[in-house]
Design an enzyme around this catalytic site. Structure first.
Site, short mmCIF file in Angstrom:
data_model
loop_
_atom_site.label_atom_id
_atom_site.label_comp_id
_atom_site.label_asym_id
_atom_site.label_seq_id
_atom_site.Cartn_x
_atom_site.Cartn_y
_atom_site.Cartn_z
N ASP A 229 4.95 -0.02 0.53
CA ASP A 229 4.35 0.83 1.56
C ASP A 229 3.05 1.44 1.08
O ASP A 229 2.95 1.93 -0.05
CB ASP A 229 5.34 1.94 1.92
CG ASP A 229 4.80 2.91 2.95
OD1 ASP A 229 4.54 2.47 4.09
OD2 ASP A 229 4.64 4.09 2.62
N GLU A 289 1.79 -3.83 2.30
CA GLU A 289 1.17 -3.27 3.49
C GLU A 289 -0.31 -3.09 3.16
O GLU A 289 -0.75 -2.05 2.68
CB GLU A 289 1.78 -1.92 3.87
CG GLU A 289 1.19 -1.36 5.15
CD GLU A 289 1.61 0.06 5.46
OE1 GLU A 289 1.46 0.47 6.63
OE2 GLU A 289 2.08 0.77 4.55
#
Length: 571
Positions: A229, A289
């Site tokens: 993330d 990401e």
């Protein structure tokens, strides 16, 4: 032009026969591909997938109960967004314990059961690793804020203010200052996201070691990899240089900023290499990401020696406005030419669903099928988002009182938050779409009565039936698994046409990206196909394909896929 071609196949049918049985995966194939290169990844938002205990929130046992569905669909790996213990300020992206399961989702035993059930069906399980920050309730931060001399003080970013002001002008991406004053120690701590999500100090070797050890903990438990993330935000300029202010306002009404000094710093790649080295110890994969503005930036995340992320996500297509064959053609060509294995995404838990983004109110299902054919037939790996395969649409809050996502509460009405793309999976047409027997944490859209798994499984022309057939082809056809990407008819502004070619195998893909019927023309002879014989694999046509002479008639937002017979290939 394609005079002299011969088409075979059931032209009057929009769909194929039953999905083809999928082969067993191997860690590395004869061509040297890793398992993840042939896999279809499926993102599950655990709060919203399946509620096994009827408390209105999805859970791990709910996911485990749907493994047969995922296997039949054609899924090879499931990425589960955070299910660690969390105060749920950011619905799991504020982690208070990296090595446990939040009780709302179940127990560690339930997690082990999920991994075992997935393994029985040759499906791998990946977790979401929040590398940039922890929760302010994590024991590390609780100790860190206890005093300036605490053991974990330097595990986070603490700085003196400038008088009564924060250390600099950096802004949180969630509508606030990026600094919060702690009265006890009279210093500010840095948070790129919510104040309850303090940034970890990756310049501290102890933080690096602890986070790498977290990955090992889960690898040993059977996890096949992680989606990382917010990797762009891992480092900040130690001098705390102010970011340049740009013209205009952001969605929260603040000045726009060039995040030059607190995002995408070179040190990010050092961490990616260390995470990759650890993953390689276990044969695992890392998905990133990676928000990039161009292909050159995206390419950097693979590493100069292919020693960083195996799968940095191309999220650029999620920002395209409208459907332009030329825009997609140029972007796909650039990604494909970058020299690495592409990873395509058209939506996720932070992005308006593609069904809603592109819907025109007339051809919605056709557009969904066309977009499926686009990202599932390109060279590379795809990451699906739950519900895309049934045409789920956003169900955005109608008023601020309905908003659950703190972003929406802060930014309403310009920023409605991300609730709309996180609604419960639509399993059938019963109450709450079969997700739960009680009121779910987010409301399901009214379209669940027509767009749900049970109803669409019975309809050969549904979005789900199309996805299943397309995924079966993707697993079966060598040209779709490993073939080169060759663009055709690059001047056509409405129709995207390309060939996937592998040795003597070739598949033609034609996508009408416009709302009007088009006549697609292309010449296969430069590829060595004279008088090609095309065997139709899959179309989304509503009417029989007839009346062809010099062009292929394409209905609005339609798909045409055909195998080019190897017997007609030039030598």
């Amino acid at each position: 032009m394609f005079k002299g071609w011969i088409a075979t196949g059931a032209l009057a049918l929009c769909c194929m026969t039953a999905p083809i049985a999928l082969p067993q995966q191997k860690p590395v194939d004869a061509e040297g591909h890793q398992w993840w290169q042939h896999a279809v990844f499926y993102e599950v938002y655990p709060r919203s997938f399946a509620d096994s205990n009827n408390d209105g929130i999805g859970d791990l046992n709910g996911i485990a109960s749907k493994m047969d569905y995922l296997k039949d669909l054609g899924v090879d790996a499931v990425w589960i967004t955070p299910c660690f213990p969390s105060p749920q300020v950011d619905f799991g992206y504020d982690v208070s314990n990296y090595e446990a399961i939040d009780p709302m989702y179940g127990t560690m035993k339930d997690f082990d059961h999920l991994v075992a059930e997935a393994k029985k069906r040759n499906i791998r399980v990946l977790m979401d690793f929040v590398v940039n920050h922890s929760s302010d309730q994590h024991k590390w931060f609780q100790d860190s804020k206890s005093s300036k001399t605490a053991e974990h003080r330097d595990w986070y970013i603490w700085r003196d203010g400038k008088g009564n002001e924060p250390p600099n002008n950096w802004l949180s991406t969630f509508g606030l200052s990026a600094w919060k004053l702690d009265p006890k120690t009279n210093q500010y701590y840095y948070h790129y996201f919510y104040p309850e999500q303090p940034d970890l100090n990756w310049r501290n070797p102890a933080v690096e070691k602890a986070m790498l050890d977290v990955t090992r903990f889960w690898y040993k438990r059977g996890v096949a990899g992680f989606r990382l993330d917010a990797v762009d935000t891992l480092f900040e300029d130690p001098k705390l240089t102010d970011n340049p202010v740009l013209p205009g306002k952001d969605k929260f009404g603040r000045p726009n900023m060039d995040e030059k000094y607190n995002k995408k710093l070179p040190e990010v790649h050092d961490v990616m290499r260390k995470l990759r080295s650890t993953a390689d110890e276990y044969g695992s994969v890392l998905i990133g990401e990676t928000w990039t503005s161009n292909v050159s930036e995206l390419k950097d995340y693979y590493g100069e020696k292919n020693d960083e992320l195996q799968m940095p996500m191309d999220l650029m297509m999620t920002g395209f406005k409208g459907l332009s064959a030329d825009q997609y053609r140029k972007h796909i060509g650039a990604v494909d030419a970058a020299g690495h294995w592409p990873v395509y995404v058209i939506t996720n838990h932070d992005i308006v669903r593609s069904y809603t983004r592109y819907a025109d109110g007339v051809h919605n299902d056709d557009i969904a099928k066309m977009m499926a054919a686009l990202y599932l037939t390109l060279r590379g790996t795809v990451v699906m988002y739950y519900g895309e395969e049934i045409g789920m649409e956003n169900n955005d809050p109608k008023s601020k009182d309905e908003v659950q996502d703190p972003i929406g509460k802060l930014g309403w009405p310009l920023e409605k938050g991300r609730d709309g793309e996180r609604t419960p999976m639509q399993w059938n047409d019963s109450a709450n779409a079969g997700f739960s027997k009680v009121k779910p944490w987010l409301p399901v859209p009214a379209t669940y009565e027509t767009h749900n798994v049970v109803s669409e499984q019975k309809d050969g022309n549904s979005v789900l039936s199309f996805y299943r057939q397309l995924l079966a082809l993707r697993h079966k056809e060598p040209a779709l698994l490993e073939g080169n990407y060759v663009a055709l008819n690059e001047s056509d502004p409405n129709v995207l046409t390309y060939v996937r070619r592998y040795k003597d195998e070739a598949i033609l893909v034609v996508l009408n990206m416009s709302a009007t019927e088009q006549k697609a023309q292309f010449d296969l002879s430069p590829l060595g196909f004279s008088s090609p014989r095309l065997s139709i694999l899959l179309t989304s046509f509503h009417k029989p394909l007839t009346g062809m002479t010099d062009a292929l008639p394409m209905e609005p937002y339609s798909v045409f896929m055909a195998k080019i017979s190897p017997t007609s290939a030039g030598k």
